[in-house]
Structure formats: structure tokens, C-alpha cells
Design a protein around this motif. Structure first.
Motif, PDB file in Angstrom:
ATOM      1  N   ARG A  34      21.179 -23.049 -32.321  1.00 37.51           N
ATOM      2  CA  ARG A  34      21.069 -24.248 -31.476  1.00 37.51           C
ATOM      3  C   ARG A  34      22.410 -24.985 -31.422  1.00 37.51           C
ATOM      4  N   ALA A  35      23.091 -25.124 -32.547  1.00 39.24           N
ATOM      5  CA  ALA A  35      24.392 -25.802 -32.569  1.00 39.24           C
ATOM      6  C   ALA A  35      25.409 -25.037 -31.723  1.00 39.24           C
ATOM      7  N   ILE A  36      25.363 -23.708 -31.788  1.00 41.72           N
ATOM      8  CA  ILE A  36      26.262 -22.896 -30.961  1.00 41.72           C
ATOM      9  C   ILE A  36      25.977 -23.165 -29.488  1.00 41.72           C
ATOM     10  N   TYR A  37      24.707 -23.101 -29.105  1.00 46.12           N
ATOM     11  CA  TYR A  37      24.377 -23.312 -27.693  1.00 46.12           C
ATOM     12  C   TYR A  37      24.723 -24.737 -27.242  1.00 46.12           C
ATOM     13  N   ASP A  38      24.432 -25.717 -28.088  1.00 51.25           N
ATOM     14  CA  ASP A  38      24.704 -27.103 -27.710  1.00 51.25           C
ATOM     15  C   ASP A  38      26.197 -27.364 -27.527  1.00 51.25           C
ATOM     16  N   LEU A  39      27.052 -26.519 -28.107  1.00 48.02           N
ATOM     17  CA  LEU A  39      28.489 -26.612 -27.883  1.00 48.02           C
ATOM     18  C   LEU A  39      28.894 -25.868 -26.614  1.00 48.02           C
ATOM     19  N   ILE A  40      28.447 -24.633 -26.475  1.00 54.06           N
ATOM     20  CA  ILE A  40      28.963 -23.788 -25.397  1.00 54.06           C
ATOM     21  C   ILE A  40      28.364 -24.112 -24.031  1.00 54.06           C
ATOM     22  N   LYS A  41      27.282 -24.853 -23.994  1.00 52.05           N
ATOM     23  CA  LYS A  41      26.683 -25.171 -22.688  1.00 52.05           C
ATOM     24  C   LYS A  41      27.612 -26.008 -21.818  1.00 52.05           C
ATOM     25  N   TYR A  42      28.648 -26.600 -22.423  1.00 53.76           N
ATOM     26  CA  TYR A  42      29.594 -27.404 -21.666  1.00 53.76           C
ATOM     27  C   TYR A  42      30.738 -26.593 -21.076  1.00 53.76           C
ATOM     28  N   GLY A  43      30.796 -25.302 -21.353  1.00 53.04           N
ATOM     29  CA  GLY A  43      31.847 -24.470 -20.773  1.00 53.04           C
ATOM     30  C   GLY A  43      31.726 -24.436 -19.258  1.00 53.04           C
ATOM     31  N   PRO A  44      32.854 -24.500 -18.541  1.00 56.94           N
ATOM     32  CA  PRO A  44      32.801 -24.579 -17.080  1.00 56.94           C
ATOM     33  C   PRO A  44      32.321 -23.292 -16.426  1.00 56.94           C
TER      34      PRO A  44
END
Length: 196
Positions: A34-44
Motif C-alpha cells: 500500500r505504501a508503494i502504491y500510495d507513492l507511485i500513483k503520483y507518477g505522471p
């Protein structure tokens, strides 16, 4: 110094990061994912498209089903990795666009009414998100082992549906003994960058 990111972070994400081929048996938790996804979801991505879908393969039964579809050289490491993720492109991602793109709700039909257009957009943007996912795994202090050596149609039929295209299978965990193959060379700046 030209980069704002400190050297330790640069090493963690890029210079010292490697594709892992063995892992310890330390579990990878749902909280870490979840922490990984919550970070990478902001990638353009283009137009904030978010076609990446992640299928976590945790149960022994599911793992056995997946291993059958992996190329021979990828079977053992997939069978023993603490966590395996199937990354796929959702070709019907446009259904979520109205909530992701509220100021332009007609984008769903205006740009993505035709299936071939959606599939092309999904493939490109999910591939971008898959790269962010691998960097996110590294940012969590874990190692990723992305693989494309598998029977894609078999994986799709076993774990996905007709609206999803598998992109890669990623083993995730703490690197184990002899986890790294020798690093292959990379192209140099002048071989890649042209100024016009």
C-alpha cells in the motif's frame, strides 16, 4: 551538483539497485505494498490515465498456477519470492476517467471511444506506471525482479480477463544470497542524447 536527490537515494533507486534473482523468506506485507502504491500513483501519465492494475499472488495455490506459466529460468525464483505481482494494463481504464479528470468528463468518449485507441493508451501509460512501481519497490528498501519471460495468454486466462493485458510479472522481497547477476553495461549520454 545537478541533482537535488541525495547520493544515497540515487544509489537506492538507481545506481546500486539491481534486478533480484533470489530473495530471503522475509514477508512483504500489505502495508508495504500500500505504501508503494500510495507513492507511485503520483507518477505522471498522459491525461492522468491510470490503467495499471496489480494482482498480488500470495496463496500457495495461486503461486503454483502462476509458476506453470513462467519460462523455465523464471520458475524457481517465482516459486520462492516472498511476493509476486502481476502488472497488467486495464484496457477499459477510461471508465475511471470521469473521476480522475472531473474538469473534462467527456474525455472518456472524446478520446477513448475506440478499443484500439484505448489499448494503445493503456499499454503506454501502464508501462510508465509499471516502471514507477519498480522504483517504488526500491524506495521501500525492497528488491524487484521484473520478468517478461512467461506465457502471457496463459497468465491472462488464469488471473485476468479479456479487458486486461499482462505487462510483466514482478518478484518482490529482500534480496537473498547471490541475488545479482553481473551488471551489464549501459549506453552513455552521447549515444542516447541528441540536441537539435
Amino acid at each position: 551538483m545537478s541533482l537535488v536527490l541525495d547520493s544515497a537515494a540515487q544509489d537506492l533507486l538507481f545506481r546500486e539497485a539491481r534486478t533480484a534473482n533470489t530473495f530471503t523468506d522475509e514477508p512483504v506485507t500489505d502495508e508495504q505494498v500500500r505504501a508503494i502504491y500510495d507513492l507511485i500513483k503520483y507518477g505522471p501519465t498522459s491525461m492522468n490515465q491510470s490503467p495499471l492494475r496489480v494482482t498480488l499472488v500470495r496463496s500457495p495455490e495461486a503461486r503454483e498456477r502462476l509458476v506453470r506459466h513462467m519460462a523455465e529460468g523464471n520458475q524457481s525464483k517465482t516459486a520462492t519470492a516472498p511476493l509476486v505481482a502481476i502488472l497488467s494494463a486495464d484496457n477499459e481504464f477510461h471508465e475511471e476517467l470521469p473521476q480522475l479528470f472531473p474538469h473534462f468528463p467527456q474525455a472518456k468518449d472524446a478520446f477513448f471511444g475506440e478499443r484500439p485507441v484505448r489499448e494503445s493508451a493503456a499499454a503506454l501509460n501502464a508501462a510508465l506506471q509499471a516502471a514507477y512501481f519498480i522504483i517504488g519497490v526500491r524506495a521501500a528498501g525492497l528488491a524487484a525482479g521484473p520478468m517478461t519471460g512467461y506465457d502471457a495468454e496463459g497468465v491472462r486466462k488464469e488471473f485476468l480477463d479479456d479487458d486486461h493485458t499482462p505487462l510483466m510479472v514482478v518478484n518482490i522481497g529482500r534480496p537473498g544470497p547471490d541475488a545479482w547477476f553481473p551488471r551489464n553495461p549501459r549506453l552513455e549520454y552521447d549515444q542516447v542524447v541528441t540536441t537539435v
